[in-house]
Write an enzyme that holds these catalytic residues in place. Structure first.
Site, short mmCIF file in Angstrom:
data_model
loop_
_atom_site.label_atom_id
_atom_site.label_comp_id
_atom_site.label_asym_id
_atom_site.label_seq_id
_atom_site.Cartn_x
_atom_site.Cartn_y
_atom_site.Cartn_z
CB SER A 1 -0.88 -0.02 1.26
OG SER A 1 -1.53 1.21 1.42
CE1 TYR B 1 -3.96 -2.19 4.94
CE2 TYR B 1 -3.56 0.10 4.38
CZ TYR B 1 -3.80 -1.20 3.99
OH TYR B 1 -3.85 -1.51 2.67
CE LYS C 1 -1.87 -4.71 3.34
NZ LYS C 1 -2.19 -5.94 2.61
N1 UFG Z 1 -12.96 11.45 2.08
C1 UFG Z 1 -13.88 12.41 2.41
N2 UFG Z 1 -15.10 12.00 2.88
C2 UFG Z 1 -15.42 10.68 3.04
C3 UFG Z 1 -14.45 9.69 2.68
C4 UFG Z 1 -13.23 10.13 2.20
O1 UFG Z 1 -13.63 13.61 2.30
O2 UFG Z 1 -16.52 10.37 3.49
C5 UFG Z 1 -11.65 11.87 1.56
C6 UFG Z 1 -10.49 11.43 2.42
O3 UFG Z 1 -10.22 12.40 3.40
C7 UFG Z 1 -9.38 11.30 1.39
C8 UFG Z 1 -10.11 10.90 0.10
O4 UFG Z 1 -11.48 11.25 0.32
O5 UFG Z 1 -8.78 12.53 1.19
C9 UFG Z 1 -10.03 9.43 -0.19
O6 UFG Z 1 -10.39 8.72 0.98
P1 UFG Z 1 -10.57 7.14 0.99
O7 UFG Z 1 -11.01 6.77 2.37
O8 UFG Z 1 -11.43 6.74 -0.16
O9 UFG Z 1 -9.12 6.60 0.69
P2 UFG Z 1 -7.75 6.88 1.48
O10 UFG Z 1 -6.94 7.77 0.59
O11 UFG Z 1 -7.93 7.30 2.86
O12 UFG Z 1 -7.22 5.40 1.62
C10 UFG Z 1 -6.60 4.71 0.60
C11 UFG Z 1 -6.76 3.21 0.81
C12 UFG Z 1 -6.07 2.76 2.07
C13 UFG Z 1 -4.65 3.23 2.04
C14 UFG Z 1 -4.62 4.73 1.84
C15 UFG Z 1 -3.22 5.26 1.77
O13 UFG Z 1 -8.12 2.89 0.89
O14 UFG Z 1 -6.08 1.36 2.15
O15 UFG Z 1 -5.26 5.04 0.61
O16 UFG Z 1 -2.54 4.57 0.82
F1 UFG Z 1 -4.07 2.95 3.22
#
Ligand code: UFG
Length: 327
Positions: free
Chosen positions: A115, A139, A143
């Site tokens: 990841s 997490y 990884k």
């Molecule tokens: N976001 C919102 N509102 C929400 C959900 C997400 O504003 O309800 C934002 C988050 O703050 C982030 C972006 O949308 O900026 C993407 O969020 P996600 O939760 O979809 O994905 P992440 O970037 O947090 O997570 C992903 C993977 C993880 C991994 C991470 C870092 O899902 O497994 O990238 O690599 F760990």
């Protein structure tokens, strides 16, 4: 025969489909705790947990395994901050049972779901594979630990591995048969689409005051089918005798949360209700991959780099399966 752990999960099931299309024999090993039986479109499905050594051993005894694609893991950043025990047990102890079984049964190739979370807060974007790895949550730590385990299992036992460091996996199978179904759902695109389906009141945008062009977080969204394709290429490379290595898996293109909302409105023709919410702890402002290494060394090219296509395919899945695999 290719053993796919976690093959009933989101990225696993799309990779199983791609392996089957390539004519590979596949056996999926999945606890079905988070995976879905209906997500496995073919091959064999063995229900079992990697923490159960006997069950793992039984799969290697029953099938003639040539290589392993290892997805099975807990993968929620927020949950890992609250319950790191679950993550270290499942992702590390379970993973060790798998690689130890590979050793005992003389299986020498593994593709591992790593990841971007292994990098932690980036020093800058785009991030290439030589960027320091300093995870900011358990997490990501699991990884990174497993990447290191694989490195030393090559040195000592000659097991060759490719670690694929995913950025933001998104979208769904273009044919609409399989897609994303997490409970609870925390990812941006499904949350936007569930809001459009009336299942949520609005999208909470986690922070509008980041140091980014429009103040919202920037991520690198990559189509799950393009992710799956990279696994096939990594497997083929190991079969040709490639050395152990790691690749970033992203499009190299950053999109902000607001841009994703705009794109979803464009694709669906519907207005997305959203509100500003506080920053989510642990979120970096920007995560964008350099995917040069993957392109240069494995000849990977994304088929669906446009976020509108990614959202269109996700929308096809969510609008026809509003309750995921249950509906
Ligand atoms: N976001 C919102 N509102 C929400 C959900 C997400 O504003 O309800 C934002 C988050 O703050 C982030 C972006 O949308 O900026 C993407 O969020 P996600 O939760 O979809 O994905 P992440 O970037 O947090 O997570 C992903 C993977 C993880 C991994 C991470 C870092 O899902 O497994 O990238 O690599 F760990």
């Amino acid at each position: 025969m290719i053993l796919v752990t976690g093959g009933a999960g989101y990225i696993g099931s799309h990779t199983v489909k791609a392996l089957l299309l390539e004519g590979r024999d596949v056996v999926v090993f999945d606890s079905l705790e988070l995976g879905h039986r209906d997500a496995v479109l073919g091959g064999e499905l063995v229900e079992g947990n990697l923490l159960d050594k006997d069950a793992v051993d039984a799969v290697f005894n029953k099938y003639s395994i040539d290589a392993v694609v290892h997805f099975a893991a807990y993968a929620s950043v927020g949950d890992s901050m609250v319950s790191p025990d679950k993550y270290f047990t499942n992702n590390i102890e379970g993973g060790l049972n798998l690689v130890n079984a590979m050793r005992e049964h003389g299986v020498g190739r593994i593709i591992f779901s790593s990841s971007a979370a292994t990098y932690g807060e980036p020093m800058g974007v785009p991030i290439d594979e030589s960027h320091p790895q300093n995870p900011t949550n358990p997490y990501g730590e699991t990884k990174l630990m497993f990447e290191k385990i694989l490195k030393w299992y090559d040195v000592a036992y000659g097991i060759k591995s490719v670690s694929l460091r995913y950025f933001n996996a998104a979208g769904a199978d273009p044919e609409g048969k399989i897609g994303e179904d997490h409970t609870p759902e925390g990812h941006l695109i499904p949350i936007i689409l569930q809001t459009l389906l009336g299942q949520r009141e609005n999208v909470k945008v986690f922070g509008c005051d980041w140091d980014t062009p429009d103040g919202t977080c920037v991520r690198d969204y990559i189509h799950v089918t393009d992710l799956a394709d990279a696994h096939l290429r990594a497997l083929a490379a190991l079969e040709r005798g490639a050395e152990t290595g790691a690749y970033n898996l992203g499009n190299g293109d950053g999109q902000s949360v607001k841009q994703m909302i705009d794109a979803a409105e464009e694709v669906t023709g519907k207005k997305v209700p959203w509100m500003a919410a506080p920053r989510r702890p642990g979120d970096p402002a920007k995560l964008v991959a350099s995917s040069k290494k993957l392109k240069n060394e494995l000849g990977w090219q994304p088929k669906y780099p446009d976020v509108r296509t990614i959202i269109e395919h996700a929308w096809r899945w969510h609008s026809t399966h509003p309750q995921g695999y249950a509906g």
